[in-house]
Design a protein around this motif. Sequence first.
Motif, PDB file in Angstrom:
ATOM      1  N   THR A  76      -2.388   0.408  -4.279  1.00 39.47           N
ATOM      2  CA  THR A  76      -1.692  -0.837  -3.940  1.00 39.47           C
ATOM      3  C   THR A  76      -0.855  -1.240  -5.142  1.00 39.47           C
ATOM      4  O   THR A  76      -1.297  -1.128  -6.285  1.00 39.47           O
ATOM      5  N   ARG A 133       0.850  -1.200   0.000  1.00 41.94           N
ATOM      6  CA  ARG A 133       0.000   0.000   0.000  1.00 41.94           C
ATOM      7  C   ARG A 133       0.884   1.247   0.000  1.00 41.94           C
ATOM      8  O   ARG A 133       1.867   1.312   0.730  1.00 41.94           O
ATOM      9  N   GLU A 193      -7.512   2.333  -4.537  1.00 42.75           N
ATOM     10  CA  GLU A 193      -8.544   1.916  -3.567  1.00 42.75           C
ATOM     11  C   GLU A 193      -9.895   2.536  -3.867  1.00 42.75           C
ATOM     12  O   GLU A 193     -10.915   1.919  -3.644  1.00 42.75           O
TER      13      GLU A 193
END
Length: 127
Positions: A82, A66, A123
Amino acid sequence: MAVTQDQIDAALEHGQTIDITTTGRRSGRPRRIEIVFHNIDGRIYISGTPSRRRRSWLANLEAEPRFTFHLKGRVKADLPATARIIDDEAERRAVLPYVARAWGRTDLDAMVRYSPLIEVTFEDAAA
């Protein structure tokens, strides 16, 4: 002024210089560097020039995938992301010709062997 998702999507359409912030694998502290991303068929990749030396940013992402992807052109945004490190030779041979062409490089075999390569996913479905 708040950045819209449409502006982020437009900024991601073409590769450009960005910053990324990784987590130091030993220190646990944020590490920010400038790097270039590439949009290849709608997928976001980060690579680098060939070197036998393993990059610290890549080792950091191996320990903690991350990171923050910082758009810093006309559109400024900090995107949680990520990394997926790409080690598979066939996948590297499919992606790196695009990077080589963008950089005017002719040493594809060296790039396949020694260039860092990650795929980025966001994300917040920013891409």
